[in-house]
Structures are given as C-alpha cells and as structure tokens.
Design a protein around this motif. Structure first.
Motif, PDB file in Angstrom:
ATOM      1  N   GLY A   1       4.255   6.322  -3.890  1.00  0.00           N
ATOM      2  CA  GLY A   1       3.108   6.413  -4.812  1.00  0.00           C
ATOM      3  C   GLY A   1       2.297   7.655  -4.529  1.00  0.00           C
ATOM      4  N   ASN A   2       1.368   7.532  -3.591  1.00  0.00           N
ATOM      5  CA  ASN A   2       0.553   8.706  -3.256  1.00  0.00           C
ATOM      6  C   ASN A   2       1.387   9.765  -2.550  1.00  0.00           C
ATOM      7  OD1 ASN A   2      -1.825   7.756  -4.379  1.00  0.00           O
ATOM      8  ND2 ASN A   2      -2.327   6.559  -2.559  1.00  0.00           N
ATOM      9  N   ALA A   3       2.470   9.346  -1.925  1.00  0.00           N
ATOM     10  CA  ALA A   3       3.435  10.266  -1.288  1.00  0.00           C
ATOM     11  C   ALA A   3       4.794   9.564  -1.328  1.00  0.00           C
ATOM     12  CB  ALA A   3       3.000  10.572   0.143  1.00  0.00           C
TER      13      ALA A   3
ATOM     14  N   ILE B   1      -5.178   8.243   0.915  1.00  0.00           N
ATOM     15  CA  ILE B   1      -6.476   8.459   1.530  1.00  0.00           C
ATOM     16  C   ILE B   1      -7.381   7.238   1.353  1.00  0.00           C
ATOM     17  CG2 ILE B   1      -8.581   9.847   1.267  1.00  0.00           C
ATOM     18  CD1 ILE B   1      -6.688  12.291   1.009  1.00  0.00           C
ATOM     19  N   ASP B   2      -7.515   6.740   0.131  1.00  0.00           N
ATOM     20  CA  ASP B   2      -8.393   5.569  -0.035  1.00  0.00           C
ATOM     21  C   ASP B   2      -7.708   4.297   0.457  1.00  0.00           C
ATOM     22  OD1 ASP B   2      -6.673   5.882  -2.281  1.00  0.00           O
ATOM     23  OD2 ASP B   2      -7.943   4.575  -3.486  1.00  0.00           O
ATOM     24  N   ASP B   3      -6.381   4.296   0.506  1.00  0.00           N
ATOM     25  CA  ASP B   3      -5.667   3.176   1.130  1.00  0.00           C
ATOM     26  C   ASP B   3      -6.062   3.078   2.603  1.00  0.00           C
ATOM     27  OD1 ASP B   3      -3.888   4.547  -0.991  1.00  0.00           O
ATOM     28  OD2 ASP B   3      -2.973   2.556  -0.834  1.00  0.00           O
ATOM     29  N   ALA B   4      -6.163   4.242   3.261  1.00  0.00           N
ATOM     30  CA  ALA B   4      -6.506   4.250   4.692  1.00  0.00           C
ATOM     31  C   ALA B   4      -7.853   3.571   4.907  1.00  0.00           C
ATOM     32  CB  ALA B   4      -6.527   5.684   5.219  1.00  0.00           C
TER      33      ALA B   4
ATOM     34  N   ALA C   1      -3.280   5.432 -12.165  1.00  0.00           N
ATOM     35  CA  ALA C   1      -2.106   5.916 -11.430  1.00  0.00           C
ATOM     36  C   ALA C   1      -1.175   4.801 -10.929  1.00  0.00           C
ATOM     37  CB  ALA C   1      -2.557   6.779 -10.249  1.00  0.00           C
ATOM     38  N   ASN C   2      -1.701   3.740 -10.335  1.00  0.00           N
ATOM     39  CA  ASN C   2      -0.811   2.714  -9.761  1.00  0.00           C
ATOM     40  C   ASN C   2       0.052   2.060 -10.836  1.00  0.00           C
ATOM     41  OD1 ASN C   2      -1.738   3.133  -7.174  1.00  0.00           O
ATOM     42  ND2 ASN C   2      -3.228   1.460  -7.240  1.00  0.00           N
ATOM     43  N   ILE C   3      -0.517   1.881 -12.000  1.00  0.00           N
ATOM     44  CA  ILE C   3       0.246   1.249 -13.092  1.00  0.00           C
ATOM     45  C   ILE C   3       1.245   2.260 -13.660  1.00  0.00           C
ATOM     46  CG2 ILE C   3       0.054   0.074 -15.334  1.00  0.00           C
ATOM     47  CD1 ILE C   3      -1.321  -1.482 -13.032  1.00  0.00           C
TER      48      ILE C   3
ATOM     49  N   PRO D   1      -2.092  -5.782  -3.619  1.00  0.00           N
ATOM     50  CA  PRO D   1      -1.393  -4.527  -3.913  1.00  0.00           C
ATOM     51  C   PRO D   1      -2.409  -3.431  -4.260  1.00  0.00           C
ATOM     52  CG  PRO D   1      -0.655  -6.359  -5.339  1.00  0.00           C
ATOM     53  CD  PRO D   1      -1.937  -6.757  -4.710  1.00  0.00           C
ATOM     54  N   ILE D   2      -2.308  -2.322  -3.536  1.00  0.00           N
ATOM     55  CA  ILE D   2      -3.200  -1.190  -3.813  1.00  0.00           C
ATOM     56  C   ILE D   2      -2.380   0.087  -4.051  1.00  0.00           C
ATOM     57  CG2 ILE D   2      -5.257  -2.176  -2.705  1.00  0.00           C
ATOM     58  CD1 ILE D   2      -4.637  -0.541  -0.186  1.00  0.00           C
ATOM     59  N   GLY D   3      -1.152  -0.110  -4.487  1.00  0.00           N
ATOM     60  CA  GLY D   3      -0.269   1.009  -4.848  1.00  0.00           C
ATOM     61  C   GLY D   3       0.527   0.586  -6.080  1.00  0.00           C
ATOM     62  N   PRO D   4       1.576   1.332  -6.429  1.00  0.00           N
ATOM     63  CA  PRO D   4       2.457   0.906  -7.526  1.00  0.00           C
ATOM     64  C   PRO D   4       3.015  -0.493  -7.231  1.00  0.00           C
ATOM     65  CG  PRO D   4       2.957   3.151  -6.864  1.00  0.00           C
ATOM     66  CD  PRO D   4       1.965   2.633  -5.864  1.00  0.00           C
TER      67      PRO D   4
ATOM     68  N   THR E   1       0.799  -1.218   0.000  1.00  0.00           N
ATOM     69  CA  THR E   1       0.000   0.000   0.000  1.00  0.00           C
ATOM     70  C   THR E   1       0.839   1.279   0.000  1.00  0.00           C
ATOM     71  OG1 THR E   1      -1.658   1.165   1.360  1.00  0.00           O
ATOM     72  CG2 THR E   1      -0.150  -0.254   2.541  1.00  0.00           C
ATOM     73  N   ASP E   2       0.243   2.359  -0.503  1.00  0.00           N
ATOM     74  CA  ASP E   2       0.905   3.669  -0.527  1.00  0.00           C
ATOM     75  C   ASP E   2       0.010   4.712   0.166  1.00  0.00           C
ATOM     76  OD1 ASP E   2      -1.044   3.612  -2.547  1.00  0.00           O
ATOM     77  OD2 ASP E   2       0.090   4.912  -3.905  1.00  0.00           O
ATOM     78  N   PRO E   3      -0.270   4.518   1.447  1.00  0.00           N
ATOM     79  CA  PRO E   3      -1.303   5.363   2.065  1.00  0.00           C
ATOM     80  C   PRO E   3      -0.914   6.827   2.142  1.00  0.00           C
ATOM     81  CG  PRO E   3      -0.315   3.819   3.674  1.00  0.00           C
ATOM     82  CD  PRO E   3       0.364   3.600   2.375  1.00  0.00           C
TER      83      PRO E   3
ATOM     84  N   HIS F   1     -11.710   3.390  -4.952  1.00  0.00           N
ATOM     85  CA  HIS F   1     -10.669   2.570  -5.578  1.00  0.00           C
ATOM     86  C   HIS F   1     -10.202   1.423  -4.660  1.00  0.00           C
ATOM     87  CE1 HIS F   1     -10.526   5.280  -8.928  1.00  0.00           C
ATOM     88  NE2 HIS F   1     -10.144   6.297  -8.179  1.00  0.00           N
ATOM     89  N   ASP F   2      -9.299   1.747  -3.747  1.00  0.00           N
ATOM     90  CA  ASP F   2      -8.662   0.677  -2.970  1.00  0.00           C
ATOM     91  C   ASP F   2      -9.660  -0.145  -2.132  1.00  0.00           C
ATOM     92  OD1 ASP F   2      -6.329   1.506  -4.123  1.00  0.00           O
ATOM     93  OD2 ASP F   2      -5.627   2.630  -2.383  1.00  0.00           O
ATOM     94  N   PRO F   3     -10.670   0.472  -1.529  1.00  0.00           N
ATOM     95  CA  PRO F   3     -11.619  -0.354  -0.758  1.00  0.00           C
ATOM     96  C   PRO F   3     -12.329  -1.384  -1.644  1.00  0.00           C
ATOM     97  CG  PRO F   3     -11.848   1.958  -0.145  1.00  0.00           C
ATOM     98  CD  PRO F   3     -10.966   1.911  -1.357  1.00  0.00           C
TER      99      PRO F   3
HETATM  100 CA    CA Z   1      -3.397   3.293  -3.190  1.00  0.00          CA
END
Ligand code: CA
Ligand code: BDR
Length: 310
Positions: free
Chosen positions: A38-40, A13-16, A167-169, A124-127, A9-11, A242-244
């Motif tokens: 990723g997100n940060a 906001i939606d990762d959280a 974005a993740n890809i 996986p919910i990030g890059p 994960t790349d928390p 997205h991630d949820p």
């Molecule tokens: Ca994410």
C-alpha cells in the motif's frame, strides 16, 4: 473489557503513529499485526510492522505478512510519494531483530478469530486485500468477529488519491467492496472525519517534547508527509489524522457521529475506488455499515496526545 485487536496495516507514516497509539492503550490488546502492500511494497511494510512493535518494546506481538498485490487489478500505484520508498519517510531504518510468522496474514486472521470467537476486532488501516482473502478462505468468520473498524473511503469529501477515491480503497477496490458487503458489524472511519482532525505544527511540537521512541520516530519520519500535505492541500506543515483516528474510534466511539448506510465501491474506470452510499436502497439490499460522518476533533487529538506522550 480489554478489546483484542488485529491491526492490518501498510506502514506507512500514519500507520506507525496508529500502532504506537494502540500499543500504548491499556483498553486494547494487540494480538497481532498483519501487513499489506500500500504505502510501500509488501516486503517493506512487513519489515516496518516488525520494527514498530519492537520500537514500543512489544517484540512478542506476532507479525504476519500478507498480500503484495491487489486481488484483481494489477499493482499500479504505491504511496511512496507520500510515505517514502521505505514507508518511513526515506529515513532508512535499521533492520528489525524479529522474524515474521510462518503464516499468511489471511490465515493468521482466520486462526485468531476462530480461536477467540466473538472477541476479535479487525482494524484494517491499509488496502483491504488481506481481509478480503480471509473472507474468501473462510466466510464463516463474518459471524465470529466482534467488529471491523477500518480507515478508508469517503462519502462527503473529495478523494485523496483521485478526485473521488480514498487511497486504501483505491489500492484494492474489489477487496474493499467484498469487505463492505460481507454483512459483519463494520465501521468506516473515512476522510469525512480523518480530514477534520488536524495535527498542527504546534501540536506536533508539543508531542515531540515527550522525547520517547514513538514521538522521536514521528519527528524523524513526518517531514515528507507534511510536505505532501502542504503540496496537495496547502496545509503549511499541518497534517490530517487518518489511521490514528481509527484507533481512537476503538477507545472513544462517542467522539464520532455515525450513520448507517450500504456502501458500494466502484471497481473500474475513472471513478475506481469511489465509495458510494446508497441512502435510499436503490441498488438492492446490501447490508448497512456504520460510517463516521462527524467527529469531535479536539477531543480526538487530546486523547492521542495523552497516550503518545506517556
Ligand atoms: Ca495506512
Ligand atoms: C490512508 O492511506 C494511506 O496513505 C494512509 O496510511 C492511510 O491509511 C489515508 O487515505
């Protein structure tokens, strides 16, 4: 049977929200989080991953920090415009109490898969950098995972970070291509479905009434994310889920209609990060993956709400 999962994960906001949803679901045992840029920045997402397990009182869930940069392309764009410099909507959260594991995310992933053969689902919910590194270090994990359920990509919708890329890809297209061609059982939960699941303002207001750590965090960090969705898609305060949605796939796969197809990732040029389906096997015999193409959005939202408000 309870599913053992590792959320990469790349928390975020939606990762959280996805992490809270997983930790609140008795069907899932989160055996670790692995973090990725990723997100940060990588150092930020790692600290957020620790914060999020602590927020839910799951301090014992191990967190391993992974990659700060993509496999091959230079680190170019982060998602800070959407998620804030701190990945938490610029709310400047206090430091976590816990410490990161003394292992790289890719090593942790390999260890967990090897010690639980056939039992671990990677989420996986990030890059996809950490997952690709794990594959490079130990290709044998392909036959040992239960499943890979990733949030990323799009076949039927325009991109969200470029006209063609999700974005993740986009953040690590070489890693994504490795993961998609590895030959393991893989489900792609992409924009085709995640952009069909709308958390409306009314839905969010109902969730906020629960007044618990997960929903209070959402209330705090979501405004920047709503602002982005309004500016980019004109959603007036509603947001895509997205991630949820990837977590919901683990809980209720029957809510998603999937199609099997080989997926290629464009790794350079203007279309970098584009996920292309080879429906007629014109580009060789790459293994097929399952791609979610339709979703029962109201049921997905109901399940998320049920778990978050308890
Ligand atoms: Ca994410
Ligand atoms: C994906 O990109 C990130 O911004 C989100 O956390 C999600 O994983 C959506 O395209």
């Amino acid at each position: 049977m309870v599913k053992k999962i590792i959320i990469d994960t790349d928390p975020g906001i939606d990762d959280a929200t996805a992490i809270s949803l997983a930790l609140r679901s008795p069907e899932l045992e989160v055996i670790g989080l692995t973090s990725v840029f990723g997100n940060a920045k990588g150092e930020v997402t790692a600290q957020n991953a620790l914060r999020l397990v602590e927020l839910e009182g799951h301090d014992s869930v191990p967190v391993a920090r992974g990659s700060d940069v993509p496999l091959i392309i230079p680190l170019e764009a982060l998602g800070t415009m959407v998620h804030g410099e701190d990945g938490m909507g610029n709310t400047n959260p206090p430091p976590p109490k816990g410490k990161l594991l003394d292992a790289h995310a890719a090593e942790f992933i390999i260890q967990m898969i090897r010690s639980n053969p056939g039992k671990v689902t990677l989420v996986p919910i990030g890059p996809l950098t950490n997952i690709a590194l794990a594959l490079k270090l130990d290709p044998g994990i392909v036959g040992l995972v239960d499943e890979v359920v990733l949030m990323g990509g799009t076949l039927s919708c325009p991109g969200n970070i470029s006209p063609v890329a999700e974005a993740n890809i986009y953040h690590d297209p070489h890693a994504a291509d490795l993961v998609l061609r590895a030959g393991w059982p893989l489900v792609m939960v992409g924009l085709d479905v995640t952009q069909e699941v709308f958390m409306t303002r009314a839905y969010l207001d109902e969730i906020y009434q629960a007044d618990n750590p997960a929903t209070n965090l959402m209330r705090k960090i979501l405004p920047i994310y709503q602002k982005f969705h309004d500016g980019f898609f004109g959603l007036g305060g509603d947001i895509h889920t997205h991630d949820p949605s990837a977590i919901v796939y683990l809980l209720a796969p029957h809510l998603f209609h999937t199609q099997s197809v080989a997926v290629f990732v464009e790794t350079e040029g203007r279309c970098m990060g584009q996920t292309v389906a080879d429906w007629h096997h014109q580009w060789g015999d790459r293994p097929e993956v399952k791609v979610c193409m339709n979703v029962q959005a109201n049921e997905v939202l109901a399940l998320i709400k049920e778990r978050l408000v308890k």
